[in-house]
Design a protein around this motif. Sequence first.
Motif, PDB file in Angstrom:
ATOM      1  N   ALA A 232       0.834  -1.194   0.000  1.00 51.73           N
ATOM      2  CA  ALA A 232       0.000   0.000   0.000  1.00 51.73           C
ATOM      3  C   ALA A 232       0.867   1.242   0.000  1.00 51.73           C
ATOM      4  CB  ALA A 232      -0.916  -0.008   1.221  1.00 51.73           C
ATOM      5  N   LEU A 233       0.419   2.274  -0.685  1.00 51.97           N
ATOM      6  CA  LEU A 233       1.109   3.557  -0.711  1.00 51.97           C
ATOM      7  C   LEU A 233       0.180   4.650  -0.189  1.00 51.97           C
ATOM      8  CD1 LEU A 233       2.905   3.478  -4.204  1.00 51.97           C
ATOM      9  CD2 LEU A 233       3.871   2.915  -1.967  1.00 51.97           C
ATOM     10  N   PRO A 234       0.753   5.605   0.558  1.00 50.06           N
ATOM     11  CA  PRO A 234       2.137   5.650   1.011  1.00 50.06           C
ATOM     12  C   PRO A 234       2.365   4.776   2.239  1.00 50.06           C
ATOM     13  CG  PRO A 234       0.967   7.582   1.805  1.00 50.06           C
ATOM     14  CD  PRO A 234      -0.010   6.814   0.956  1.00 50.06           C
ATOM     15  N   THR A 235       3.589   4.337   2.400  1.00 57.49           N
ATOM     16  CA  THR A 235       4.032   3.641   3.602  1.00 57.49           C
ATOM     17  C   THR A 235       5.283   4.339   4.110  1.00 57.49           C
ATOM     18  OG1 THR A 235       3.148   1.470   2.979  1.00 57.49           O
ATOM     19  CG2 THR A 235       4.986   1.495   4.528  1.00 57.49           C
ATOM     20  N   THR A 236       5.314   4.645   5.399  1.00 57.49           N
ATOM     21  CA  THR A 236       6.480   5.296   5.994  1.00 57.49           C
ATOM     22  C   THR A 236       7.017   4.419   7.103  1.00 57.49           C
ATOM     23  OG1 THR A 236       5.455   7.444   5.529  1.00 57.49           O
ATOM     24  CG2 THR A 236       7.369   7.439   6.978  1.00 57.49           C
ATOM     25  N   LEU A 237       8.321   4.172   7.066  1.00 56.12           N
ATOM     26  CA  LEU A 237       8.986   3.267   8.001  1.00 56.12           C
ATOM     27  C   LEU A 237       9.998   4.050   8.832  1.00 56.12           C
ATOM     28  CD1 LEU A 237       9.720   0.580   5.285  1.00 56.12           C
ATOM     29  CD2 LEU A 237       7.833   0.496   6.928  1.00 56.12           C
ATOM     30  N   PHE A 238      10.117   3.676  10.103  1.00 52.41           N
ATOM     31  CA  PHE A 238      10.998   4.377  11.022  1.00 52.41           C
ATOM     32  C   PHE A 238      11.988   3.367  11.612  1.00 52.41           C
ATOM     33  CE2 PHE A 238       6.879   6.347  10.777  1.00 52.41           C
ATOM     34  CZ  PHE A 238       7.174   7.685  10.576  1.00 52.41           C
ATOM     35  N   TYR A 239      13.285   3.572  11.316  1.00 48.40           N
ATOM     36  CA  TYR A 239      14.322   2.630  11.720  1.00 48.40           C
ATOM     37  C   TYR A 239      15.296   3.292  12.694  1.00 48.40           C
ATOM     38  CZ  TYR A 239      12.967  -0.683   8.050  1.00 48.40           C
ATOM     39  OH  TYR A 239      12.284  -1.580   7.265  1.00 48.40           O
ATOM     40  N   SER A 240      15.780   2.494  13.627  1.00 51.71           N
ATOM     41  CA  SER A 240      16.812   2.965  14.550  1.00 51.71           C
ATOM     42  C   SER A 240      18.163   2.977  13.843  1.00 51.71           C
ATOM     43  CB  SER A 240      16.875   2.046  15.774  1.00 51.71           C
ATOM     44  OG  SER A 240      17.284   0.739  15.395  1.00 51.71           O
ATOM     45  N   ALA A 241      19.170   3.522  14.530  1.00 52.70           N
ATOM     46  CA  ALA A 241      20.501   3.630  13.935  1.00 52.70           C
ATOM     47  C   ALA A 241      21.103   2.262  13.605  1.00 52.70           C
ATOM     48  CB  ALA A 241      21.427   4.391  14.875  1.00 52.70           C
ATOM     49  N   ASP A 242      20.691   1.223  14.340  1.00 49.68           N
ATOM     50  CA  ASP A 242      21.224  -0.111  14.075  1.00 49.68           C
ATOM     51  C   ASP A 242      20.359  -0.916  13.098  1.00 49.68           C
ATOM     52  OD1 ASP A 242      19.051  -0.565  15.686  1.00 49.68           O
ATOM     53  OD2 ASP A 242      20.103  -1.783  17.180  1.00 49.68           O
ATOM     54  N   GLY A 243      19.403  -0.244  12.434  1.00 49.11           N
ATOM     55  CA  GLY A 243      18.615  -0.902  11.405  1.00 49.11           C
ATOM     56  C   GLY A 243      17.420  -1.673  11.901  1.00 49.11           C
ATOM     57  N   ARG A 244      16.982  -1.396  13.128  1.00 42.38           N
ATOM     58  CA  ARG A 244      15.816  -2.097  13.675  1.00 42.38           C
ATOM     59  C   ARG A 244      14.555  -1.265  13.444  1.00 42.38           C
ATOM     60  NH1 ARG A 244      13.773  -1.642  18.795  1.00 42.38           N
ATOM     61  NH2 ARG A 244      15.635  -0.464  19.373  1.00 42.38           N
ATOM     62  N   LEU A 245      13.501  -1.923  12.974  1.00 43.46           N
ATOM     63  CA  LEU A 245      12.249  -1.222  12.714  1.00 43.46           C
ATOM     64  C   LEU A 245      11.597  -0.800  14.023  1.00 43.46           C
ATOM     65  CD1 LEU A 245      10.168  -0.327  10.565  1.00 43.46           C
ATOM     66  CD2 LEU A 245       9.028  -2.544  10.900  1.00 43.46           C
ATOM     67  N   LEU A 246      11.369   0.512  14.183  1.00 41.78           N
ATOM     68  CA  LEU A 246      10.756   1.050  15.390  1.00 41.78           C
ATOM     69  C   LEU A 246       9.246   1.221  15.243  1.00 41.78           C
ATOM     70  CD1 LEU A 246      13.348   3.821  16.311  1.00 41.78           C
ATOM     71  CD2 LEU A 246      13.172   1.522  17.281  1.00 41.78           C
ATOM     72  N   GLY A 247       8.813   1.470  14.028  1.00 42.89           N
ATOM     73  CA  GLY A 247       7.389   1.697  13.803  1.00 42.89           C
ATOM     74  C   GLY A 247       7.120   1.909  12.330  1.00 42.89           C
ATOM     75  N   SER A 248       5.851   1.953  11.981  1.00 44.97           N
ATOM     76  CA  SER A 248       5.458   2.163  10.592  1.00 44.97           C
ATOM     77  C   SER A 248       4.134   2.902  10.560  1.00 44.97           C
ATOM     78  CB  SER A 248       5.328   0.819   9.856  1.00 44.97           C
ATOM     79  OG  SER A 248       4.318   0.018  10.457  1.00 44.97           O
ATOM     80  N   HIS A 249       3.878   3.549   9.448  1.00 44.58           N
ATOM     81  CA  HIS A 249       2.613   4.261   9.258  1.00 44.58           C
ATOM     82  C   HIS A 249       2.149   4.008   7.842  1.00 44.58           C
ATOM     83  CE1 HIS A 249      -0.330   7.499  10.214  1.00 44.58           C
ATOM     84  NE2 HIS A 249      -0.340   7.615   8.898  1.00 44.58           N
TER      85      HIS A 249
END
Length: 289
Positions: A232-249
């Motif tokens: 689905a678009l749009p999708t926004t992803l939020f990653y920590s500095a070590d590449g771990r997914l913190l959340g999504s919208h």
Amino acid sequence: MLTLTLGTFAIALNHLLLISALALATFVGWRVAKRGGENPESVLFVLFLLGLLAARIGFVAAYWQHYRDDPWQIVDLRDGGFLAWPGIVALLIGALSWARHRPALRRPLGFGVGSGLLFWLVATLSLTIYEQGTRLPDINLRTATGETVKLTDYQGGPLVINLWATWCPPCRREMPVLEEAQQQRPDLTFLFVNQAESMQSVSTYLATQGLSLTNVLFDGSGRLGQAVGSMALPTTLFYSADGRLLGSHLGELSEASLARALENFETPDSSTKPHSATRKLPCPASATC
């Protein structure tokens, strides 16, 4: 997986869990009522709507500074701005009030509300744990100059990755919000990963809209959406500095919903030099890199 996709239809998993919780509550309430009592189906639906309304009001109150200049955004639910705890409190108060005045409803309603809430809480917690266990995909993307870069090359600082396309109306509406956030938060690296469009069409769109974005990348085959489990678009992803997914919208971001999502990242002290200003990115900081 962030969405359930059936053909051209896609629904966010958190929305699906909410609908499933209502369905389970209705089924359990109906089964209990068959053994004695009043069917709580209509009451459960009203309580569901009451909970959503309270969750929206709670969100608007918490992020009022982002709504006061444009109050019409309050009724625009497309930003997904809801706070869970006011909704749960309102639902429980409403259920207690109904049960107090309608004794035949107490047992079926209690079992229905209890089973629905328990399912939603456990499923949401499980989904959160699963998402936060996923890592930044190691895939190749292209810059506007045709250079191939690895997505993991940007790891080392907090990342905000937006999957978008010029033909997507919610993507177009949210782009100015993301552009402003990119300018205001130099400690974060924003990546705008276009899905399956030509570099020329994207460059033309950005120029005609007067958008000045850094780190515009191209995913010609849509591999990133497939890798993160969201078509689905749009999708926004939020990653920590070590590449771990913190959340999504999933869906359109407003100023308020983006502000809430960015709470995953600490705001740096004014005395601290922004991370993105000191880290060399694979893509030069130009409007369509």
